[in-house]
Design a protein around this motif. Structure first.
Motif, PDB file in Angstrom:
ATOM      1  N   ALA A 368      -5.632   0.913   1.360  1.00 27.39           N
ATOM      2  CA  ALA A 368      -6.530   0.955   0.047  1.00 27.39           C
ATOM      3  C   ALA A 368      -5.976   1.947  -0.996  1.00 27.39           C
ATOM      4  O   ALA A 368      -5.067   1.585  -1.895  1.00 27.39           O
ATOM      5  CB  ALA A 368      -7.740   0.970   0.197  1.00 27.39           C
ATOM      6  N   GLU A 372      -2.970   1.786  -3.753  1.00 26.53           N
ATOM      7  CA  GLU A 372      -2.753   2.694  -5.320  1.00 26.53           C
ATOM      8  C   GLU A 372      -1.633   3.446  -5.749  1.00 26.53           C
ATOM      9  O   GLU A 372      -1.599   3.634  -6.963  1.00 26.53           O
ATOM     10  CB  GLU A 372      -4.229   3.247  -5.209  1.00 26.53           C
ATOM     11  N   ALA A 380      -5.608  -3.187  -3.690  1.00 31.13           N
ATOM     12  CA  ALA A 380      -6.282  -2.017  -3.238  1.00 31.13           C
ATOM     13  C   ALA A 380      -7.716  -1.989  -3.259  1.00 31.13           C
ATOM     14  O   ALA A 380      -8.961  -1.280  -2.840  1.00 31.13           O
ATOM     15  CB  ALA A 380      -6.048  -0.472  -4.019  1.00 31.13           C
TER      16      ALA A 380
END
Length: 417
Positions: A368, A372, A380
Motif C-alpha cells: 500500500a 502511494e 493503495a
C-alpha cells in the motif's frame, strides 16, 4: 477481522527414506535430548475438551483442526461430549499465569494430567515424565487466551499435534511445525503424514525404535507411494554447539550484544560444518533480524543470502517470504516502490498458503505504501483495507494493528517523520 479456511495441503516433497528417519528422530527423543524408550499414542477414539475463558475464534479453529486430523491423518478424534474422561483437555489461561510457571513457553502439553491445577501439583513427579509413558490416556494442552487469534491457533496446532504424536522438534525440517524455527505454524502435509503413520494399524504403543523402524518401509510406501520404500537413511544430529548459539540468539533474556554475537557464532558454525541448508539460512535470518537498526549492511547481506538458500531448496517458499518482507521494506525505504511491490507480489501466494496473517498483513501494508509513492492512491486504499482485516487476526488488538501501520508508514520516504 479475516480468517482462513482449511485449504489444500501440499504434498510431501522428499523421499520416504528421509521421512522414516524424521519419524524416528521425532518419536523417540525429547527436545531436551533425552531418549524415549518406546513409542506411545492413544489407543482408541480421542476426545477433546475445552476449558477456561476462550475467544470465540478458538472454537472454529478447533473444529477446523479436528476436521483436518480426521480427514488427512485418519485419526478418530472428536469433541468431548461429556461421556467418560476426555483424552485431551485444552485449557485456556492468561499468558502471564502460564509463563509464571513455565518461563519462555508460549504454550505446552503435559501427559497424565487433567488440567492446570493437576499439572501444578504433579509437574515434577514421575507421573508427568514422558520417558515413563507407555500409552497415552490423558493429555492436557495449555494455551494463552489473551493473545492474538493467530497465536492461539498456532499453539492449538502444534500442541494438539504433540499431544497426539511426536514431542520432539528438529531444526532440519523445512516443512513442519515440529521445528523450533517457527516458520510453519499450521500443520503441513508432512505433519499429517507423520500423524497418519503414528496411528496406522502397523504401529502401536510400547513398540521400540527398532520395531518401528522395521515397519516403516512398508507402512510409508502404503501411505505415500510417491516417496518409494521408506528405509531410514543415516542423518547426522545437529551439534549441541550450534543449537546453543541459536538458542542464545533467540533468547529474550540475553542482551542485544550477546544475541548478535551468538547469531554470528551460529552462522560461523553452520559454515564450518559445511551446511548449505535451512540451518545456515536460519542462522543468517537470526543475524539479520538482530542487526536491524544496528548495522543495516550486515542485516541486508544476511537476508539476501538466506533468501537465496531458501529459494534453492524445495518446500521453503514460506521461509523465503520472511526474508522478502525485510527486503521489500528496505526497497520501500529507498523509494524503490516498483521493487517493493514486485517482492511483495512474489511472496504473497506462499504466505496465504501457509495461513500466516501477520506476515500477510505486513506485506500488504508495504505494498500500500509503495502504491502511494507511485500515485496510485485508490489502489493503495483498497490494499490497506485488506491488510487491516488480516492484521486483526495476526496481531489482535486495534492498538497493535495501529502500531504496525505506523511502523510501515514510517518507512516510506514520502511519510518519514
Amino acid at each position: 477481522m479475516k480468517a482462513f479456511n482449511s485449504g489444500p495441503t501440499l504434498a510431501v516433497a522428499r523421499s520416504n527414506g528421509e521421512v522414516a528417519s524424521d519419524f524416528l528422530d521425532l518419536s523417540f527423543q525429547l527436545e531436551s535430548g533425552r531418549a524415549l524408550p518406546v513409542m506411545s499414542r492413544f489407543e482408541g477414539p480421542v476426545t477433546v475438551k475445552v476449558s477456561g475463558r476462550k475467544a470465540s475464534v478458538l472454537d472454529s479453529e478447533l473444529d477446523q483442526l479436528i476436521g483436518r486430523l480426521r480427514t488427512e491423518a485418519g485419526i478418530d478424534i472428536s469433541r468431548y461430549t461429556g461421556q467418560g474422561t476426555p483424552s485431551i483437555t485444552l485449557e485456556v489461561i492468561p499468558k502471564r499465569q502460564l509463563q509464571a510457571l513455565v518461563p519462555g513457553a508460549a504454550c505446552f502439553v503435559a501427559p497424565n494430567v487433567s488440567g492446570w491445577r493437576d499439572y501444578k501439583t504433579n509437574r515434577r513427579s514421575p507421573r508427568t515424565d514422558w520417558t515413563k509413558l507407555q500409552v497415552r490416556t490423558q493429555m492436557s494442552v495449555f494455551i494463552p487466551g489473551d493473545v492474538a487469534p493467530q497465536e492461539m491457533r498456532d499453539c492449538l496446532h502444534e500442541e494438539v499435534a504433540q499431544s497426539l504424536g511426536p514431542v520432539n522438534d528438529l531444526y532440519r525440517l523445512a516443512d513442519s511445525v515440529f521445528n523450533d524455527d517457527n516458520f510453519h505454524t499450521v500443520l503441513t502435509g508432512f505433519d499429517m503424514l507423520i500423524l497418519r503413520a503414528y496411528y496406522s494399524p502397523e504401529l502401536s504403543s510400547g513398540m521400540t525404535r527398532e520395531q518401528v523402524a522395521a515397519r516403516l518401509p512398508g507402512l510409508l510406501a502404503r501411505l505415500n507411494p510417491a516417496g518409494g520404500m521408506g528405509y531410514p537413511v543415516a542423518t547426522s544430529p545437529t551439534p549441541r554447539s550450534w543449537k546453543a548459539a541459536i538458542e542464545t540468539a533467540l533468547s529474550a533474556n540475553e542482551s542485544g550484544t550477546q544475541r548478535r554475537k551468538a547469531a554470528g557464532q551460529a552462522v560461523d558454525l553452520a559454515r564450518a560444518y559445511g551446511w548449505n541448508d535451512t540451518r545456515l539460512a536460519f542462522s543468517l535470518f537470526a543475524l539479520g533480524r538482530l542487526n536491524l537498526g544496528i548495522n543495516s549492511d550486515v542485516a541486508l547481506a544476511a537476508f539476501r543470502e538466506a533468501e537465496a538458500i531458501y529459494g534453492a531448496l524445495p518446500g521453503t517458499r514460506l521461509q523465503a517470504a520472511h526474508m522478502g518482507v525485510q527486503l521489500a521494506a528496505h526497497a520501500l525505504s529507498l523509494g524503490n516502490a516498483d521493487t517493493a511491490i514486485r517482492i511483495v507480489d512474489n511472496h504473497m501466494p506462499a504466505v496465504r498458503s501457509a495461513q500466516n496473517a501477520a506476515l500477510l498483513s505486513t506485506l500488504l501494508m508495504i505494498k500500500a505504501e509503495g502504491l502511494e509513492i507511485l500515485g496510485r492512491d485508490a489502489e493503495a486504499h483498497l490494499v490497506r483495507l485488506d491488510s487491516l482485516g488480516w492484521a486483526r487476526y495476526g496481531f489482535g488488538s486495534d492498538a497493535e494493528v495501529g502500531q504496525r501501520l505506523l511502523e510501515i508508514a514510517a518507512i516510506s520516504p514520502i511519510k518519514r517523520g
